[in-house]
Design a protein around this motif. Structure first.
Motif, mmCIF file in Angstrom:
data_model
loop_
_atom_site.group_PDB
_atom_site.id
_atom_site.type_symbol
_atom_site.label_atom_id
_atom_site.label_comp_id
_atom_site.label_asym_id
_atom_site.label_seq_id
_atom_site.Cartn_x
_atom_site.Cartn_y
_atom_site.Cartn_z
ATOM 1 N N LEU A 21 -2.305 -40.426 -16.434
ATOM 2 C CA LEU A 21 -1.840 -39.082 -16.110
ATOM 3 C C LEU A 21 -0.748 -38.688 -17.083
ATOM 4 C CD1 LEU A 21 -2.314 -36.897 -13.939
ATOM 5 C CD2 LEU A 21 -0.413 -37.888 -12.679
ATOM 6 N N GLN A 22 -0.863 -37.508 -17.672
ATOM 7 C CA GLN A 22 0.177 -36.997 -18.553
ATOM 8 C C GLN A 22 1.229 -36.274 -17.713
ATOM 9 O OE1 GLN A 22 -2.526 -34.889 -21.399
ATOM 10 N NE2 GLN A 22 -1.484 -36.192 -22.906
ATOM 11 N N PRO A 23 2.447 -36.118 -18.239
ATOM 12 C CA PRO A 23 3.503 -35.451 -17.477
ATOM 13 C C PRO A 23 3.155 -34.020 -17.043
ATOM 14 C CG PRO A 23 4.445 -36.583 -19.361
ATOM 15 C CD PRO A 23 2.947 -36.662 -19.502
ATOM 16 N N ASP A 24 2.287 -33.338 -17.804
ATOM 17 C CA ASP A 24 1.901 -31.966 -17.460
ATOM 18 C C ASP A 24 0.782 -31.910 -16.420
ATOM 19 O OD1 ASP A 24 -0.255 -32.813 -18.977
ATOM 20 O OD2 ASP A 24 -0.104 -31.206 -20.461
ATOM 21 N N GLY A 25 0.358 -33.062 -15.906
ATOM 22 C CA GLY A 25 -0.673 -33.116 -14.883
ATOM 23 C C GLY A 25 -2.080 -33.283 -15.424
ATOM 24 N N LYS A 26 -2.243 -33.243 -16.744
ATOM 25 C CA LYS A 26 -3.575 -33.435 -17.322
ATOM 26 C C LYS A 26 -3.965 -34.903 -17.193
ATOM 27 C CE LYS A 26 -3.589 -29.350 -20.147
ATOM 28 N NZ LYS A 26 -3.966 -28.759 -21.411
ATOM 29 N N ILE A 27 -5.262 -35.138 -17.094
ATOM 30 C CA ILE A 27 -5.804 -36.453 -16.785
ATOM 31 C C ILE A 27 -6.563 -36.994 -17.987
ATOM 32 C CG2 ILE A 27 -7.325 -37.715 -15.222
ATOM 33 C CD1 ILE A 27 -6.964 -35.118 -13.345
ATOM 34 N N LEU A 28 -6.241 -38.216 -18.398
ATOM 35 C CA LEU A 28 -6.949 -38.890 -19.488
ATOM 36 C C LEU A 28 -7.966 -39.857 -18.905
ATOM 37 C CD1 LEU A 28 -3.851 -39.597 -21.726
ATOM 38 C CD2 LEU A 28 -5.702 -37.989 -22.238
ATOM 39 N N LEU A 29 -9.175 -39.810 -19.451
ATOM 40 C CA LEU A 29 -10.246 -40.700 -19.036
ATOM 41 C C LEU A 29 -10.673 -41.542 -20.228
ATOM 42 C CD1 LEU A 29 -12.640 -38.095 -17.325
ATOM 43 C CD2 LEU A 29 -10.811 -39.370 -16.241
ATOM 44 N N SER B 144 -8.495 -46.484 -10.514
ATOM 45 C CA SER B 144 -7.939 -45.502 -9.582
ATOM 46 C C SER B 144 -6.547 -45.118 -10.063
ATOM 47 C CB SER B 144 -7.893 -46.056 -8.159
ATOM 48 O OG SER B 144 -7.022 -47.153 -8.080
ATOM 49 N N LEU B 145 -6.121 -43.930 -9.656
ATOM 50 C CA LEU B 145 -4.832 -43.408 -10.103
ATOM 51 C C LEU B 145 -4.277 -42.486 -9.025
ATOM 52 C CD1 LEU B 145 -2.779 -42.909 -12.495
ATOM 53 C CD2 LEU B 145 -4.222 -40.960 -13.084
ATOM 54 N N LYS B 146 -3.093 -42.789 -8.539
ATOM 55 C CA LYS B 146 -2.454 -41.926 -7.549
ATOM 56 C C LYS B 146 -1.606 -40.890 -8.279
ATOM 57 C CE LYS B 146 0.206 -41.880 -3.315
ATOM 58 N NZ LYS B 146 0.952 -42.678 -2.342
ATOM 59 N N GLN B 147 -1.835 -39.619 -7.943
ATOM 60 C CA GLN B 147 -1.095 -38.528 -8.561
ATOM 61 C C GLN B 147 0.186 -38.251 -7.760
ATOM 62 O OE1 GLN B 147 -4.693 -35.888 -8.617
ATOM 63 N NE2 GLN B 147 -4.089 -35.626 -10.750
ATOM 64 N N PRO B 148 1.164 -37.578 -8.366
ATOM 65 C CA PRO B 148 2.430 -37.308 -7.678
ATOM 66 C C PRO B 148 2.276 -36.551 -6.353
ATOM 67 C CG PRO B 148 2.672 -36.847 -10.011
ATOM 68 C CD PRO B 148 1.215 -37.134 -9.767
ATOM 69 N N ASP B 149 1.223 -35.738 -6.217
ATOM 70 C CA ASP B 149 1.010 -34.991 -4.977
ATOM 71 C C ASP B 149 0.303 -35.811 -3.901
ATOM 72 O OD1 ASP B 149 -1.544 -35.118 -6.031
ATOM 73 O OD2 ASP B 149 -1.846 -32.946 -6.108
ATOM 74 N N ASP C 78 7.138 -40.106 -25.561
ATOM 75 C CA ASP C 78 7.047 -39.051 -26.583
ATOM 76 C C ASP C 78 5.711 -38.309 -26.545
ATOM 77 O OD1 ASP C 78 5.294 -40.905 -27.661
ATOM 78 O OD2 ASP C 78 6.411 -41.181 -29.530
ATOM 79 N N GLY C 79 4.848 -38.633 -25.573
ATOM 80 C CA GLY C 79 3.572 -37.954 -25.423
ATOM 81 C C GLY C 79 2.406 -38.601 -26.154
ATOM 82 N N LYS C 80 2.694 -39.591 -26.996
ATOM 83 C CA LYS C 80 1.610 -40.270 -27.704
ATOM 84 C C LYS C 80 0.809 -41.113 -26.718
ATOM 85 C CE LYS C 80 3.843 -40.278 -32.177
ATOM 86 N NZ LYS C 80 4.477 -41.072 -33.221
ATOM 87 N N ILE C 81 -0.471 -41.258 -27.017
ATOM 88 C CA ILE C 81 -1.390 -41.952 -26.127
ATOM 89 C C ILE C 81 -1.756 -43.303 -26.733
ATOM 90 C CG2 ILE C 81 -3.657 -41.840 -25.035
ATOM 91 C CD1 ILE C 81 -3.409 -38.726 -25.372
#
Length: 172
Positions: A100-108, A45-50, A157-160
């Motif tokens: 969750l990436q800073p731009d709101g995109k979701i990694l699965l 589970s993951l809670k988003q900023p909104d 730095d955005g690396k995963i």
């Protein structure tokens, strides 16, 4: 001096029970959804900023409606229908990690055998747009992951970073 320490201990214990009782108040505006997930339940589970919450697992039904192994709940606990419509048939196998990436995109990150998302071919590491649709611009590269992914972290730095079962090869 012993009396002083005894007083401090009693005071802290008294405050601790008051603090824990206050932290356990139920939110009357939250309407929990009913999940049907035989054999495994919720994996991540993951809670988003909104305030919305992503959940993944062996989900079959969410409030009586078919669920594609993942769902997003609104902050009040109701299913997010927009996300559900964009996810379509969802992933072809279980998703075991979320980030969750800073731009709101979701990694699965999925178990070994994730080969599709809503009918499109993917590998075990998938990126979604914020609305739940597949981000077709993302590729984890090469022939991909030959094992299950159990954790994902996004660096500043955005690396995963991906945590998975150790294998002897990656991309052959």
């Amino acid at each position: 001096m012993r009396l002083f320490y005894s007083f401090i201990t009693v005071a802290l214990l008294g405050c601790g029970s008051w603090l824990s009782a206050a932290a356990q108040q139920l939110d009357p505006g939250f309407a929990p959804s009913t999940l049907t997930a035989p054999g495994g339940g919720v994996f991540a589970s993951l809670k988003q900023p909104d305030g919305k919450v992503l959940i993944t697992g062996q989900l079959q039904l969410l409030n009586g409606q078919p669920s594609p192994r993942m769902a997003r709940l609104n902050a009040d606990g109701t299913p997010d229908g927009t996300f559900r419509s964009q996810a379509g048939s969802g992933p072809s196998a279980n998703i075991t990690a979320l980030a969750l990436q800073p731009d709101g995109k979701i990694l699965l990150g999925g178990e070994y055998g994730v080969t599709g998302y809503n009918g499109a071919p993917v590998q075990n590491l998938i990126r979604l747009n914020a609305d739940g649709s597949l981000d077709n611009s993302f590729s984890s590269g090469g022939t991909g992951w030959q094992s299950s992914i159990y954790s994902i972290a996004v660096q500043a730095d955005g690396k995963i970073l991906v945590g998975r079962v150790l294998q002897s090869t990656f991309n052959g």
